[in-house]
Design an enzyme around this catalytic site. Structure first.
Site, PDB file in Angstrom:
ATOM      1  N   ASP A 185      -0.309  -4.900 -13.929  1.00 46.10           N
ATOM      2  CA  ASP A 185       0.560  -3.763 -13.646  1.00 46.10           C
ATOM      3  C   ASP A 185       1.414  -3.926 -12.408  1.00 46.10           C
ATOM      4  OD1 ASP A 185      -1.391  -3.362 -11.656  1.00 46.10           O
ATOM      5  OD2 ASP A 185      -0.845  -1.249 -11.604  1.00 46.10           O
ATOM      6  N   ARG A 186       1.088  -4.847 -11.546  1.00 42.61           N
ATOM      7  CA  ARG A 186       1.957  -5.007 -10.381  1.00 42.61           C
ATOM      8  C   ARG A 186       1.712  -6.372  -9.774  1.00 42.61           C
ATOM      9  NH1 ARG A 186      -1.166  -2.625  -5.637  1.00 42.61           N
ATOM     10  NH2 ARG A 186      -3.232  -2.941  -6.460  1.00 42.61           N
TER      11      ARG A 186
END
Lengths: 75, 631
Positions: free
Chosen positions: B325-326
């Protein structure tokens, strides 16, 4: 309504669960839908009406089947 | 003897309990009796002793089984005990005391071994629950600390924790200091320093020092309490397959009973009918899957991987794609100077000017620059002018110093030579944020600041690929340059920058619905809960936060990336183990039935031996998972 968590001796046969569940459900004052006996953690969880049945009576119904109750917690 | 037995059957409650409690001694006693019987038959040729010791062994042995059968029937369950009791009674009826004695003994002895081995498979989770604190030192009204049960601690109580003791509840330190081993929560065994205002967690251990804390969350509401509850629920959650087996065995045992009655009615062969009863016992099939399951979840719990139930295990083991996600999941999350270039003379002075200016700034890049320069004396900085989005201009030691990006250099009319221009392009391409320093209109220093890849992440991603993960995808809110840099270094399948939370969930939805992939989403669980919920498997990393525990399917207890590959390897091994157990169980039943039909040697005792043996086989096979380690 109170909810109880009952720690039992180690359960070894899956049919033990059915027996204990059956016994608990046959008690007046125990909410049938909340009765849950878990095999691996060897615990019984249920909600009950403390004006109709006491935690001692609930424990007794399990002991009568030959299973030991290690401790129970009522909230 | 028979009278006692009848008495028991008619409900002498204490007697029933006494017999069940001493099941193991009864098994031992009946084993001894059987041995005595056979010895006297072989050595003394005494059929009298042989017969009577076997009769007594049968009656003793069947008592606890019959009681269990009776109790099961009372709640309308046809359990295995019922089958065995009927079979033993049948054997008794045809005076085959040898079989009745051996079958009851094997059944009881098997149950004893099952209990012992089952406890082993559950040991990992038991270790976890035993780490729960039991008592606390609570401050009473007179100011003294008194030891109380942890259940008597309420929110707002002041508690004393001494060296070596467990922190009893979640709370905040109000006085004192010390270092705490938080391995039970984070899996990280390096002690964490705590002082006034620090948060502490139930179940962690104060390695040294003494602290007083105010209770904020108690009992099951503590992080540790939730973890335990989660694991306990997970080990008893049932997969589709298990629910099927449950339903199946509910009808299966009565069906076996009926079958044997039918066989008896037609063949009038009691021996055959009771052998069917014993062979039909569904033991290994019923216990095989839960055993793999509990051992797998137990291994995970021990290694900081919380798997929420068996559905998760089955999905996770078939994983196609992992979405991160990041960038922070793969990088240190702490930007540092990755590359630098110096131009011209007097660099040492320029570095001091740069440090002096950054020293007064709270810009995120300033910290990285200061760390790079290290210890130095700071000069007074005057006439500081902050130009938003570009940088800072100030005078230091009589020089005009500009620190910022390329736009600032243009504003300051700093000439960028070809070499510098080429460096700038290269640094940017590698995903750096640029910090340029010009002194009196002349470029002196170029620094490229970026987040570093976490150590060992590369090897761990490779392991994931080896385990059969086809795609590794990064969806990040960072700019595309940063994302591309990380992606290139780690050879990810795809990497997309500038993604908002809704873009991420749309992307995942497309993967699942249009491409039919099984997708895991690794997130921190706070702002990405839609994606965590949407993915087939939501993985919360560096867990411990409530939201992460709630929304995800798998919680990795700390941010150590290697847990992810352990989790995947473990679920694969667990799924494989379950299949092996089903295979063993079904295979044994088929072999038994076939040998009953096509061979002469099958009888009740052998049937029971094989039956108990197969139960132990599946338990022992499940136990292997406790030792599973990813190589």
């Amino acid at each position: 309504m109170k909810s109880a968590t009952i720690q039992l001796e180690t359960l070894t046969c899956p049919s033990c669960m059915q027996k204990i569940e059956g016994a608990l459900k046959s008690l007046d004052g125990v909410d049938h839908d909340t009765v849950k006996v878990s095999f691996n953690s060897s615990k019984a969880k249920l909600d009950f009406d403390e004006t109709k049945v006491s935690i001692e009576e609930i424990e007794d119904s399990i002991k009568r089947l030959g299973y030991e109750v290690i401790k129970s917690r009522v909230k | 003897m028979k009278k006692v037995f009848v008495n028991v059957m008619l409900g002498g409650g204490d007697m029933q309990r006494y017999i069940l409690k001493n099941k193991n001694s009864i098994a031992l006693l009946s084993g001894v009796l059987i041995a005595v019987g056979f010895l006297s038959k072989w050595t003394m040729d005494s059929m009298l002793i042989f017969t009577w010791s076997l009769i007594i062994a049968s009656i003793l042995g069947v008592a606890p089984i019959a009681i269990q059968a009776y109790q099961a029937l009372r709640v309308k369950v046809v359990s295995i005990d019922v089958l065995v009791t009927v079979a033993v009674a049948g054997a008794f009826l045809i005076r085959n005391y040898e079989e009745s004695a051996i079958v009851t003994f094997l059944f009881l002895f098997g149950a004893y071994l099952e209990q012992r081995t089952l406890n082993k498979t559950r040991s990992a989770i038991k270790e976890l629950t035993e780490m729960a604190p039991e008592s606390a030192l609570k401050q009473m009204e007179d100011g003294e600390f008194v030891e109380v049960d942890v259940e008597d601690v309420d929110v707002g109580d002041i508690l004393l924790v001494k060296t070596g003791a467990k922190v009893p509840v979640d709370g905040t330190v109000v006085s004192g200091e010390g270092s705490v081993n938080e391995a039970s929560i984070t899996g990280e065994s390096i002690p964490v320093a705590k002082e006034k205002g620090s948060k502490v967690f139930a179940g962690t251990i104060l390695d040294n020092g003494t602290i007083q804390i105010v209770a904020e969350r108690v009992g099951e509401d503590t992080t540790f309490g939730r973890i335990i509850e989660l694991v306990e629920e997970a080990q008893d959650s049932k997969s589709e397959a298990e629910r099927f087996i449950d339903r199946f065995s509910k009808y299966y045992t009565p069906a076996v009973l009926i079958l044997s009655i039918v066989v008896w009615l037609f063949s009038r062969d009691v021996e055959l009918a009771i052998t069917i009863l014993v062979l039909g016992c569904p033991g290994a099939l019923v216990i095989g899957v839960p055993v793999s399951h509990v051992a797998g979840i137990g291994n995970g719990a021990r290694n900081g991987v919380l798997l929420k139930g068996s559905e998760v295990i089955s999905d996770f083991s078939k994983l196609d794609t992992i979405v991160f996600d990041r960038t922070g999941t793969l990088t240190v999350g702490n930007p540092s100077v990755a590359e630098k270039e110096y131009y011209g003379d007097n660099i040492d002075e320029a570095l001091v000017y740069l440090a002096s200016i950054e020293h007064e700034s709270d810009h995120p890049l300033a910290k990285a620059v200061l760390e790079e320069i290290g210890e130095t004396a700071f000069l007074p900085v005057e006439n500081t002018e902050v130009i938003k989005g570009e940088g800072i201009v100030a005078s230091v030691d009589g020089h005009r110093v500009a620190v910022g990006n390329v736009a600032l250099m243009e504003r300051e009319n700093v000439e960028l030579k070809d070499k510098a221009k080429a460096d700038i392009d290269l640094f940017e391409e590698r995903g750096n944020s640029l910090v340029l320093t010009a002194v009196d209109g002349e470029l002196k220093i170029l620094m490229g600041v970026r987040d570093q890849i976490r150590p060992r992440v590369k090897e761990d991603l490779l392991k994931l690929k080896k385990l059969g993960v086809k795609n590794l995808i990064m969806l990040s809110g960072d700019n595309q340059g940063t994302v591309d840099a990380v992606s290139r270094e780690l050879s990810l399948t795809e990497a997309h920058g500038n993604m908002l939370p809704q873009d991420k969930s749309a992307y995942i939805k497309r993967l699942i619905e249009e491409e039919g992939q099984i997708v895991a989403f690794v997130g921190d669980g706070v702002n990405d809960s839609p994606s965590l919920a949407l993915a087939n498997i939501g993985i919360a990393m560096g867990g411990g936060t409530d939201v992460a525990i709630e929304t995800s399917d798998v919680v990795l207890m700390n941010s150590d990336f290697s847990r992810l590959s352990h989790a995947l390897g473990l679920t694969k091994a667990t799924a494989r183990n379950m299949k092996q157990n089903i295979f063993i169980a079904v295979g044994v039943v088929l072999v038994l039935l076939a040998s009953l039909l096509f061979s002469e040697w099958m009888n009740m005792s052998i049937g029971m031996l094989v039956h108990e043996g197969s139960i132990l086989a599946v338990i022992l096979n499940g136990m292997r998972l406790l030792r599973y380690k990813l190589r």
